[in-house]
Design an enzyme around this catalytic site. Structure first.
Site, PDB file in Angstrom:
ATOM      1  N   CYS A  16       0.837  -1.203   0.000  1.00 38.77           N
ATOM      2  CA  CYS A  16       0.000   0.000   0.000  1.00 38.77           C
ATOM      3  C   CYS A  16       0.878   1.263   0.000  1.00 38.77           C
ATOM      4  O   CYS A  16       1.553   1.528  -0.987  1.00 38.77           O
ATOM      5  CB  CYS A  16      -0.963  -0.053   1.196  1.00 38.77           C
ATOM      6  N   HIS A  74      -3.090  -5.551   0.502  1.00 36.17           N
ATOM      7  CA  HIS A  74      -2.519  -5.974   1.791  1.00 36.17           C
ATOM      8  C   HIS A  74      -2.462  -7.494   1.872  1.00 36.17           C
ATOM      9  O   HIS A  74      -3.476  -8.130   2.196  1.00 36.17           O
ATOM     10  CB  HIS A  74      -3.388  -5.432   2.934  1.00 36.17           C
ATOM     11  N   GLU A 116      -1.161  -9.135   4.165  1.00 31.65           N
ATOM     12  CA  GLU A 116      -1.206  -9.535   5.579  1.00 31.65           C
ATOM     13  C   GLU A 116      -2.632  -9.715   6.089  1.00 31.65           C
ATOM     14  O   GLU A 116      -2.857 -10.241   7.172  1.00 31.65           O
ATOM     15  CB  GLU A 116      -0.454  -8.503   6.445  1.00 31.65           C
TER      16      GLU A 116
END
Ligand code: XMP
Length: 611
Positions: free
Chosen positions: A80, A172, A174
């Site tokens: 990002c 993202h 994660e």
């Protein structure tokens, strides 16, 4: 032993801890670092990950960090904001636009090693305002996005310079909504950075025992603050193993802010596991309540509780003639990092184990914190390994300042400045969702766009289903200024009046809260929900609900059940009707309680605790 490790540079986004956690799950040590750390700090890592951020890269925000990382011969990946930094640093360009939010489909181009083992199209999670619109020399697009419904998305959703080993993902990986994020992490950390997977709890335990022995020295001893919670109990187990029972003394302080019967149960539990002789108990409830007398402001309450812990601890050490012992604490990694002096992180709240007095003792080498590098999930894993009883390892987290942060205080004056301005907007929004809504004239702590938000809760009332409540809460807290939480009334009707009550910390109010909290915990256990709910604070709010279904003159009780993985984010839990009915029946009967509500706010914008 030196481990291969990865640095996660925390630009202040919500997910830096999630990134570190995902890397650690691969058996590789990941450490959170600040963007302005000196370059020497970064040289020892085998890889660097740049996190997201609330700042806008396209406007040049937050561009002042240790940019010399880009000159290191170490692989770097950015997510990002981090992705945009990499693109721009190497000659690409950004725009403020192209917002994407939620699930999107990543279409992979070429055969970059970072996408090894993935399909041609992968579901990913996007959350951005800025976008990369071109890349510099040596970089290429390795993925573009399409919206989940097939409509066009964006170019440059993933970029790479394979020679320099620089990668950027607009999404993202994660976040769990990026379904194969773990494979992307594995490809970067193991294949591209070449890290060995040698970081695990067995290894950690051996190394930490050696480290404790070295820090404490052959003749030293530790005096540990033992609250009976997960962290301090696991800290006690590891210290006991490292130093032997004679060199570990523990102190349990009843600060008057414990749950019902809790101190007695903690003392009993230590006796049961054969540590009764090492545990000292002091009832300091009078000292704490005296220090908190008349105090209203939440951060002042926190500071007083933290300082009083140390004062009582020092007095007790003096009385026992063990002032030379080091102070032991069960501090864990997020406590350390969140108060670690990052320029970017706003102080949402001060953890009791990180007040300035303790910082001074740490600087003087007088504090031992065996869990300071671990996350809660890792502490629990270690606890299981050390044979700490299962029920204790899986207890709900309980904050150090205890019920102190769940017993709100007020001078009795209406705190509703500026609320008239939002009344119409709130009424229209509520009408749209078919529910009633009114703002409460007090404030609680929350977190919005990574900043502390000390704002007002809204009381919702009506027969809405869960999704409507969640959606209404999301719209109200996002669109209407000054509002950070919604609670859903469990009383029979919307109160005819809500009156602030003049109230500070005292035993009577704490007893009301203790009683309500005990009812909530008991209901969760009886309905088989204790292990399914991550944490469930019960809060006493100094507001009288006239016609709230409870006792005239009493205050409001709010129940806050949440799911969470790492406490950095949380979602409210939809408790079954039978549980709510139980709570209604028992809590509204209590003397001192005039109303009951359940908090339906996620974190952000509401924190888990109210202060
Ligand atoms: P918030 O309210 O910030 O809480 O969403 C996140 C988690 O941290 C716990 N908490 C604390 N724990 N000392 C602690 O040991 C503190 O001062 C403290 N404040 C909050 C909270 O219970 C939740 O699990």
């Amino acid at each position: 032993m030196q481990h291969d490790a990865v640095a996660v540079i925390d630009f202040g986004g919500q997910y830096a801890h999630l990134i570190a956690n995902k890397v650690r799950r691969l058996g590789v040590l990941a450490e959170i670092r600040q963007p302005e750390d000196p370059i020497e700090v970064f040289e020892r890592y085998k890889g660097i990950i740049l996190s997201g951020s609330p700042s806008f890269a396209s406007q040049g925000e937050d561009s002042d960090y240790t940019r010399a990382i880009f000159d290191l011969d170490i692989p770097i990946v950015g997510f990002c904001f981090g992705h945009q930094q990499i693109a721009e640093h190497y000659g690409g360009s950004l725009v403020h636009g192209g917002r994407e939010w939620g699930k999107a489909m990543l279409h992979i181009v070429g055969d970059s090693p970072i996408f090894k083992g993935l399909g041609e199209v992968e579901q990913v999670f996007m959350s951005h305002y800025d976008s990369v619109v071109s890349v510099g020399p040596g970089f290429e697009e390795i993925g573009f996005s399409k919206k989940a419904d097939g409509q066009d998305g964006h170019r440059f959703a993933a970029i790479a310079n394979e020679e320099l080993k620089r990668y950027g993902f607009q999404y993202h990986p994660e976040v769990d909504d990026t379904l194969n994020g773990e494979t992307m992490f594995r490809n970067f950390v193991i294949d591209i950075c070449g890290c060995s997977q040698d970081w695990n709890m067995e290894g950690f335990l051996d190394e930490e025992i050696a480290r404790i022995q070295q820090q404490v020295g052959a003749d030293g001893s530790v005096f540990l603050l033992a609250s009976g919670g997960v962290d301090s109990t696991v800290a006690a187990a590891i210290l006991g193993k490292a130093l032997g029972p004679e060199r570990l003394l523990m102190l349990h302080i009843d600060n008057g802010l414990m749950r019902k019967n809790e101190s007695a149960e903690v003392v009993e539990a230590f006796e049961e596991v054969g540590l009764g002789k090492q545990l000292h108990f002091v009832d300091a409830s009078e000292v704490f309540l005296e220090a908190l007398k008349g105090v209203i402001e939440p951060e002042r309450k926190r500071a007083i509780i933290g300082n009083t812990f140390i004062a009582v601890f020092e007095a007790e050490a003096k009385r026992l003639g063990i002032e030379d012992h080091l102070l032991g604490q069960g501090t864990i990694y997020p406590d350390t990092i969140e108060t670690g002096g990052s320029k970017r992180a706003d102080t949402i709240k001060t953890h009791h184990n990180r007040v300035p007095l303790i910082d001074e003792m740490i600087a003087a080498g007088k504090v031992v914190e065996p869990l300071a590098d671990l996350y809660k999930v890792e502490v629990r894993e270690l606890g299981e390994k050390l044979g700490v009883p299962h029920d204790l390892v899986w207890r709900h987290p309980f904050p150090g300042p205890g019920l102190g942060v769940r017993c709100l205080c007020s001078d009795g004056k209406r705190d509703d400045e500026g609320l008239d301005a939002v009344a119409d907007q709130l009424a229209q929004t509520a009408e749209h969702f078919g529910i009633g809504a009114q703002v409460l004239p007090i404030r609680s702590v929350g977190v919005k766009a990574d900043l502390r938000a000390y704002e007002h809760p809204v009381l919702l009332h009506g027969d809405a289903d869960w999704n409507t409540l969640i959606e209404a809460t999301s719209v109200i807290t996002a669109d209407i200024p000054g509002l950070n939480r919604c609670i859903w009334n469990l009383g029979p009707e919307m109160p005819s009046e809500v009156r602030p009550v003049k109230a500070t910390m005292n035993r009577r109010r704490l007893d009301v809260l203790r009683e309500a909290d005990a009812i909530v915990m008991d209901a969760l256990r009886r309905h088989g929900l204790y292990a399914k709910v991550w944490q469930c604070p019960t809060v006493l709010v100094p507001i009288e609900f006239v016609g709230g279904g409870g006792q005239p003159g009493g205050e409001l009780i709010v129940v806050r059940p949440v799911h969470s993985a790492r406490a950095m984010t949380a979602t409210p839990v939809d408790l079954p009707g039978a549980v709510l009915a139980d709570l209604r029946r028992q809590i509204l009967k209590l003397d001192g309680v005039s109303g009951l509500a359940v908090d339906v706010t996620s974190k952000p914008p509401g924190t888990i605790e109210w202060e």
